[in-house]
Write an enzyme that holds these catalytic residues in place. Sequence first.
Site, PDB file in Angstrom:
ATOM      1  N   ALA A 165      61.282  21.608  -6.630  1.00 14.88           N
ATOM      2  CA  ALA A 165      61.470  22.453  -7.809  1.00 14.88           C
ATOM      3  C   ALA A 165      62.859  22.281  -8.395  1.00 14.88           C
ATOM      4  CB  ALA A 165      61.212  23.918  -7.459  1.00 14.88           C
ATOM      5  N   ASP A 166      63.867  22.169  -7.553  1.00 13.57           N
ATOM      6  CA  ASP A 166      65.243  21.978  -8.029  1.00 13.57           C
ATOM      7  C   ASP A 166      65.362  20.707  -8.867  1.00 13.57           C
ATOM      8  OD1 ASP A 166      66.011  24.266  -6.731  1.00 13.57           O
ATOM      9  OD2 ASP A 166      67.208  23.273  -5.189  1.00 13.57           O
ATOM     10  N   HIS A 167      64.864  19.618  -8.335  1.00 13.77           N
ATOM     11  CA  HIS A 167      65.021  18.342  -9.029  1.00 13.77           C
ATOM     12  C   HIS A 167      64.111  18.230 -10.247  1.00 13.77           C
ATOM     13  CE1 HIS A 167      66.943  17.431  -5.172  1.00 13.77           C
ATOM     14  NE2 HIS A 167      67.529  16.406  -5.779  1.00 13.77           N
TER      15      HIS A 167
END
Length: 380
Positions: A165-167
């Site tokens: 999700a971060d990337h």
Amino acid sequence: MTLLPGTRVLDLSQWLPGPMAGQLLADLGAAVCKVEPPGGDPMRALGPVDDDGVSAWYKAINAGKTVVRLDLKSGEGRDAFRRLVAEADILLESYRPGTLDKLGLGRDSLAALNPRLVHCALSGYGQTGPYALKGGHDINYMAVGGGLAASGPEAAPVMTYPPVADHASALQAVVVILAALLRRGGGPEAGRGAYLDVSLTETVLAWQALPMTGALRPGWQPTRGRALLNGGAACYRVYGTADGRFVTLGAIEAKFWRCFCEAVGRPGLVARQWEPFPQKALIAEVEAIFAGQPLAHWTALLGPLDCCFEPVPELAEVPDHPQVAARGQIRRRGQEPGEGPRVESLLGAWIDGSPPPDRAPLRELEPAAALAAWRRSAAV
């Protein structure tokens, strides 16, 4: 090679998603000024810390930027920030919803200061809804967005690493930012800025149309370990070798599966490719095949063939993989005094036939000096 000449980015974000988005914009040629609180981005202390007290992870994800420290809780800090906003094209921030409003720096006041500003608010759950103010991290956003339900073996979902999700949300933020710049650049709304509400959860959710549709159809439910792409098919799995290494087999098309079966001396398996899922008996047979020889044997036998076979390299081996090395995306850093080794992965694209450009190390300046440098570097 510069695709965003003269574009000025003000990056208020911390940790990983926002800073990665800012770095991608810098890789595309924008001049990125990262604003941190007096104590710095907490990412400075996360991961392996060099002798200078700064994390190698922080250095890697913020290379190519200029960093300034401002106390936005003080009048002086807010004034300096407003001067930067007035000349920015893009504002990237990752505060909880409402934080900038409490500082007198909300959406409307910033738009009044700079009507051309593309303001991207990157948050966990979005700016509205019952979860808007709820804390979370990648594992939570993956859960709510549907990214964990069908991933992993039957026993339990599997956490992904690095955090998806971060990337993915960094990429999502850059996509909508670039679209907003296109709108601002011409047409009936030329010159108009934008306010972009991008959430990590909804980035993951955007990938779930196919599995959620399958969940509604008998026989197509992507239950963990029981579907084609998540472990239920013998032709599409990760297998262990005799020496404790791993290989991937992605032989979905009939020609690839046939090639594999014949190469390992098991032509009788060809007709069994589409046995009902989960193919536990067939999977066990293929597991036994791979477990019978070390990685080097399978690489020599299957590597030259067209059967969608690839070994799983250890992380330390990835930079030297022949394809990775040939494309020039990886840089080894840490030669400076007091720094340990680190790896930077550059822009994942070639532009006009050229490999991704190198990044300058991050540098930290006083606000006035940063503004002057920002103007010079962004001059067209």
